[in-house]
Design an enzyme around this catalytic site. Sequence first.
Site, short mmCIF file in Angstrom:
data_model
loop_
_atom_site.label_atom_id
_atom_site.label_comp_id
_atom_site.label_asym_id
_atom_site.label_seq_id
_atom_site.Cartn_x
_atom_site.Cartn_y
_atom_site.Cartn_z
N ASP A 69 0.86 -1.18 0.00
CA ASP A 69 0.00 0.00 0.00
C ASP A 69 0.89 1.23 0.00
O ASP A 69 2.10 1.14 0.21
CB ASP A 69 -0.93 0.00 1.21
CG ASP A 69 -0.18 0.05 2.53
OD1 ASP A 69 0.85 -0.66 2.65
OD2 ASP A 69 -0.60 0.78 3.43
N TYR A 71 2.86 4.61 1.18
CA TYR A 71 3.44 4.99 2.46
C TYR A 71 2.38 5.67 3.32
O TYR A 71 1.58 6.48 2.82
CB TYR A 71 4.60 5.96 2.24
CG TYR A 71 5.82 5.35 1.57
CD1 TYR A 71 6.51 4.31 2.18
CD2 TYR A 71 6.29 5.84 0.37
CE1 TYR A 71 7.64 3.75 1.57
CE2 TYR A 71 7.42 5.30 -0.25
CZ TYR A 71 8.09 4.26 0.37
OH TYR A 71 9.20 3.72 -0.23
N PHE A 82 6.89 2.07 -3.56
CA PHE A 82 8.23 2.29 -3.01
C PHE A 82 8.85 3.63 -3.38
O PHE A 82 9.89 4.00 -2.84
CB PHE A 82 9.19 1.15 -3.41
CG PHE A 82 8.78 -0.20 -2.90
CD1 PHE A 82 8.87 -0.51 -1.56
CD2 PHE A 82 8.28 -1.17 -3.77
CE1 PHE A 82 8.48 -1.76 -1.08
CE2 PHE A 82 7.88 -2.42 -3.29
CZ PHE A 82 7.98 -2.72 -1.96
N HIS A 193 10.71 -9.00 2.04
CA HIS A 193 10.36 -7.59 1.89
C HIS A 193 11.58 -6.73 2.21
O HIS A 193 12.40 -7.09 3.07
CB HIS A 193 9.20 -7.23 2.82
CG HIS A 193 8.60 -5.90 2.53
ND1 HIS A 193 9.14 -4.72 3.00
CD2 HIS A 193 7.50 -5.55 1.80
CE1 HIS A 193 8.41 -3.71 2.58
NE2 HIS A 193 7.41 -4.17 1.86
#
Length: 227
Positions: A69, A71, A82, A193
């Site tokens: 999702d 930030y 990202f 991740h």
Amino acid sequence: MNDYARLPEDWARAVAATGYDLAQVYAALDNIYGGPGTHPISPPARADVFRAFHLTPLADVRVVIIGEDPYPDPSQAHGLAFSTPPTYLGERPTSLGRIFGALRRDLGLLPSQDDLSPWAQRGVLLLNVALTHRAGSAMPDLPTWRRFTEEVLGVIDRQLQEVAWLLWGDFANDIADSVPRTNQRHRTFRNAHPRAGRAKRSTLAQSPPFLAASTFLGTDPHIYWTL
């Protein structure tokens, strides 16, 4: 300012052809951004919600990178997983810093910006599963977006050849694996991740995927991944 509040025509046709009703997504966005007493939203501008699809046309997709999702700090979000916008002058998010660390180890590249738009324009679809996140909420808007995102991933699998899937973390791996991906000309690269220090999968630091993805695609990695 570009308006990315609706899907571009190529993506809209492909998603609609699956039987998915885009009107329900647009109605949900009306509620998210226009409802009474609305909390701050990531991304803060509705015009940024579908930025990833506008910068990466369907026919140009070569790489898929899946985030969960936006930030939670709205100032860091602009519709690309990202990535942070040029207007953001704060500290680099941890995930992005570790992505750049892996890029340096893999290819010796030192990015000069935190905006990943050049990647998107070269065919890297930077897709969050949930395209919005209401600030202060413990959970992103996954119920609104999950089915939409699954349809997008299915379209990529059925329509495109030689796509590299860079799946980072359990969430990205689980949603990609929930879609019947049968295209034998695609290649999947799995990692933990970027936030993870230790994980059951190799971290980006241990096994960075950028050179391997470019080798698979036949692209020059020092051009394809530079920023």
